[in-house]
Design a protein around this motif. Structure first.
Motif, mmCIF file in Angstrom:
data_model
loop_
_atom_site.group_PDB
_atom_site.id
_atom_site.type_symbol
_atom_site.label_atom_id
_atom_site.label_comp_id
_atom_site.label_asym_id
_atom_site.label_seq_id
_atom_site.Cartn_x
_atom_site.Cartn_y
_atom_site.Cartn_z
ATOM 1 N N GLN A 181 0.802 -1.212 0.000
ATOM 2 C CA GLN A 181 0.000 0.000 0.000
ATOM 3 C C GLN A 181 0.841 1.270 0.000
ATOM 4 N N GLN A 182 2.064 1.187 0.510
ATOM 5 C CA GLN A 182 2.912 2.373 0.575
ATOM 6 C C GLN A 182 3.475 2.691 -0.812
ATOM 7 N N SER A 183 3.528 3.978 -1.121
ATOM 8 C CA SER A 183 4.039 4.354 -2.444
ATOM 9 C C SER A 183 5.527 4.076 -2.573
ATOM 10 N N TRP A 184 6.238 3.928 -1.432
ATOM 11 C CA TRP A 184 7.656 3.581 -1.526
ATOM 12 C C TRP A 184 7.874 2.103 -1.851
ATOM 13 N N ALA A 185 6.831 1.298 -1.745
ATOM 14 C CA ALA A 185 6.975 -0.152 -1.905
ATOM 15 C C ALA A 185 6.830 -0.567 -3.365
ATOM 16 N N ASP A 186 7.770 -1.351 -3.845
ATOM 17 C CA ASP A 186 7.679 -1.909 -5.191
ATOM 18 C C ASP A 186 6.437 -2.796 -5.291
ATOM 19 N N ALA A 187 5.698 -2.642 -6.369
ATOM 20 C CA ALA A 187 4.430 -3.357 -6.500
ATOM 21 C C ALA A 187 4.617 -4.872 -6.521
ATOM 22 N N GLU A 188 5.754 -5.331 -7.020
ATOM 23 C CA GLU A 188 5.981 -6.776 -7.099
ATOM 24 C C GLU A 188 6.628 -7.322 -5.836
ATOM 25 N N SER A 189 7.706 -6.699 -5.385
ATOM 26 C CA SER A 189 8.471 -7.233 -4.254
ATOM 27 C C SER A 189 8.041 -6.688 -2.901
ATOM 28 N N GLY A 190 7.431 -5.509 -2.887
ATOM 29 C CA GLY A 190 7.094 -4.850 -1.637
ATOM 30 C C GLY A 190 8.261 -4.126 -0.990
ATOM 31 N N LEU A 191 9.405 -4.088 -1.655
ATOM 32 C CA LEU A 191 10.619 -3.530 -1.062
ATOM 33 C C LEU A 191 10.772 -2.045 -1.362
ATOM 34 N N SER A 192 11.446 -1.354 -0.448
ATOM 35 C CA SER A 192 11.778 0.052 -0.654
ATOM 36 C C SER A 192 12.885 0.159 -1.703
ATOM 37 N N PRO A 193 13.054 1.342 -2.310
ATOM 38 C CA PRO A 193 13.878 1.419 -3.523
ATOM 39 C C PRO A 193 15.386 1.515 -3.369
ATOM 40 N N ALA A 194 15.913 1.993 -2.241
ATOM 41 C CA ALA A 194 17.354 2.256 -2.153
ATOM 42 C C ALA A 194 17.950 1.561 -0.938
ATOM 43 N N HIS A 195 19.281 1.502 -0.912
ATOM 44 C CA HIS A 195 19.996 0.830 0.171
ATOM 45 C C HIS A 195 20.605 1.872 1.101
ATOM 46 N N TRP A 196 19.925 2.112 2.219
ATOM 47 C CA TRP A 196 20.425 3.043 3.221
ATOM 48 C C TRP A 196 21.451 2.335 4.099
ATOM 49 N N GLY A 197 22.643 2.930 4.212
ATOM 50 C CA GLY A 197 23.736 2.276 4.920
ATOM 51 C C GLY A 197 23.386 1.893 6.344
ATOM 52 N N ARG A 198 22.790 2.839 7.116
ATOM 53 C CA ARG A 198 22.557 2.518 8.517
ATOM 54 C C ARG A 198 21.498 1.442 8.695
ATOM 55 N N SER A 199 20.526 1.363 7.806
ATOM 56 C CA SER A 199 19.532 0.304 7.963
ATOM 57 C C SER A 199 20.203 -1.065 7.847
ATOM 58 N N ILE A 200 21.150 -1.184 6.939
ATOM 59 C CA ILE A 200 21.893 -2.443 6.817
ATOM 60 C C ILE A 200 22.810 -2.610 8.022
ATOM 61 N N GLY A 201 23.279 -1.495 8.586
ATOM 62 C CA GLY A 201 24.063 -1.563 9.811
ATOM 63 C C GLY A 201 23.270 -2.123 10.975
ATOM 64 N N TRP A 202 22.013 -1.675 11.128
ATOM 65 C CA TRP A 202 21.159 -2.247 12.182
ATOM 66 C C TRP A 202 21.050 -3.761 11.990
ATOM 67 N N LEU A 203 20.792 -4.176 10.758
ATOM 68 C CA LEU A 203 20.653 -5.607 10.481
ATOM 69 C C LEU A 203 21.945 -6.346 10.792
ATOM 70 N N ALA A 204 23.063 -5.787 10.369
ATOM 71 C CA ALA A 204 24.347 -6.447 10.600
ATOM 72 C C ALA A 204 24.590 -6.663 12.090
ATOM 73 N N MET A 205 24.273 -5.664 12.906
ATOM 74 C CA MET A 205 24.462 -5.819 14.347
ATOM 75 C C MET A 205 23.500 -6.853 14.915
ATOM 76 N N ALA A 206 22.280 -6.915 14.383
ATOM 77 C CA ALA A 206 21.343 -7.949 14.822
ATOM 78 C C ALA A 206 21.901 -9.334 14.529
ATOM 79 N N PHE A 207 22.493 -9.493 13.362
ATOM 80 C CA PHE A 207 23.104 -10.777 12.994
ATOM 81 C C PHE A 207 24.049 -11.263 14.084
ATOM 82 N N VAL A 208 25.057 -10.477 14.402
ATOM 83 C CA VAL A 208 26.102 -10.973 15.300
ATOM 84 C C VAL A 208 25.616 -11.077 16.740
ATOM 85 N N ASP A 209 24.694 -10.197 17.135
ATOM 86 C CA ASP A 209 24.205 -10.277 18.508
ATOM 87 C C ASP A 209 23.324 -11.507 18.706
ATOM 88 N N ILE A 210 22.567 -11.879 17.686
ATOM 89 C CA ILE A 210 21.762 -13.098 17.774
ATOM 90 C C ILE A 210 22.646 -14.332 17.689
#
Length: 381
Positions: A181-210
């Motif tokens: 429903q969000q205009s930022w979401a790709d109609a097929e994948s549902g994903l946002s359009p760009a790769h924000w560095g810190r968002s991947i940083g949050w994920l990376a830290m979640a990886f190692v902490d888990i």
């Protein structure tokens, strides 16, 4: 010394949202925990107890916290409560953490059984939220002997990884909208359009902490393999001076810049992943990134104070403060940059703590190269 910078920062720290329980303060708490674990220096623990204790009233309520908001960000600081309970055995800390665990019992979920980022962001998974909630849930599960909760954490994390992964780039997208429903979401994948560095940083830290919370076995190995794939991809995206950009895979954008919080997060991630898996190349890359960050961005501000520069203040998706954040490259490059924002300083503490762990372990086994990892700041020169 970095210790002096951190000590001054923490001593002068004012709660990010006027004392209300929030993830920004949680970033500082994670930094203090890692510094204490790496050094054994009681001053970091004293600061942690002072600050966390100041947000809990006599009835055990968390300042400004309302479960009905269903804000996944509010969970992060709860890791400090679990840490303090496991360290001291004082049940008051666990009782406060249980309030947050109760939120997760009823927090809205996607049809794929992953937490919505927030009640006001329905049907959406953000990489930020994976770090905010899931390491806490795993640590709370261990502290309260809840293997069912730990299993659910892993199922959610693995599902979210699959939903946010962008095979074309080998990276993860900031957001996923199940409803499209969000205009930022790709109609097929549902994903946002760009790769924000810190968002991947949050994920990376979640990886190692888990991963750190898991026993050795197939599930831990699967997560380690996925984390290593991300680490290998990140190494190809470093700037010539060993940092990472605000929009991580777009060096062609003239306004793009090396962003300090993402660089600190990736330094922490790479060093901790090396500690957990034994990859010396990741450890070296993480330490090199930390040294570059210190040399380029830890410098005097106009007021004469040493500060960490080029920290993106905040970024998100969808409507916020009368503005629609569309997740494009242009959007991420338009967000405010704020020196010494805790979302950069907390991960800097964490990255430095990993370096201290590595240095000490080398000394213990008699590696004469251990002393060479010591870092300096502009305040020492």
């Amino acid at each position: 010394m970095l210790h002096d910078y951190f000590e001054t920062y923490v001593r002068n720290y004012e709660y990010y949202k006027g004392g209300a329980w929030c993830y920004e303060d949680g970033c500082l708490y994670r930094g203090l925990i890692t510094l204490y674990e790496a050094t054994g220096d009681d001053r970091w623990l004293d600061h942690l107890i002072r600050l966390v204790g100041g947000q809990i009233d006599a009835s055990g309520r968390l300042a400004g916290y309302e479960i009905e908001e269903f804000n996944i960000d509010n969970i992060l600081a709860g890791r400090a409560l679990v840490f303090l309970y496991r360290l001291t055995g004082e049940t008051a800390w666990l009782s406060a953490a249980t309030l947050l665990a109760r939120q997760l019992e009823t927090h809205p979920r996607t049809e794929s059984d992953v937490y919505w980022h927030k009640l006001r962001y329905p049907h959406q998974i953000w990489l930020d939220g994976l770090y905010m909630a899931l390491p806490f849930k795993m640590e709370y599960a261990r502290a309260t002997s809840r293997p069912d909760m730990a299993d659910e954490t892993l199922r959610q994390f693995l599902t979210a990884l699959d939903l946010t992964y962008d095979q074309a780039t080998g990276l993860y997208r900031h957001g996923y909208d199940e409803s499209r429903q969000q205009s930022w979401a790709d109609a097929e994948s549902g994903l946002s359009p760009a790769h924000w560095g810190r968002s991947i940083g949050w994920l990376a830290m979640a990886f190692v902490d888990i991963i750190e919370s898991l026993p050795f076995g197939p599930v831990r190995q699967e997560l380690a393999d996925r984390a290593s794939a991300l680490a290998s991809r990140l190494l190809t995206l470093r700037t010539p001076d060993h940092r990472w950009l605000q929009v991580i895979d777009r060096p062609d954008e003239a306004r793009n810049y090396p962003e300090s919080s993402a660089t600190a997060m990736f330094s922490y991630f790479l060093q901790k992943l090396a500690r957990l898996t034994g990859s010396a190349s990741y450890a070296h890359a993480g330490r090199t990134a930390l040294q570059s960050l210190i040399e380029h961005e830890l410098r005097p501000a106009p007021d004469g104070m040493i500060k960490l520069h080029n920290v993106c203040c905040v970024a998100g998706l969808g409507g916020f403060n009368g503005r629609y954040r569309d997740g494009t490259v242009e959007y991420y490059l338009s967000e405010e940059i704020r020196p010494d924002d805790i979302k950069g300083v907390g991960p800097l503490m964490m990255a430095y703590a990993e370096t201290k762990r590595d240095t000490q372990s080398k000394r213990l086994i008699g590696n004469e190269d251990g002393d060479k990892v010591e870092l300096s700041t502009t305040s020492e020169r």
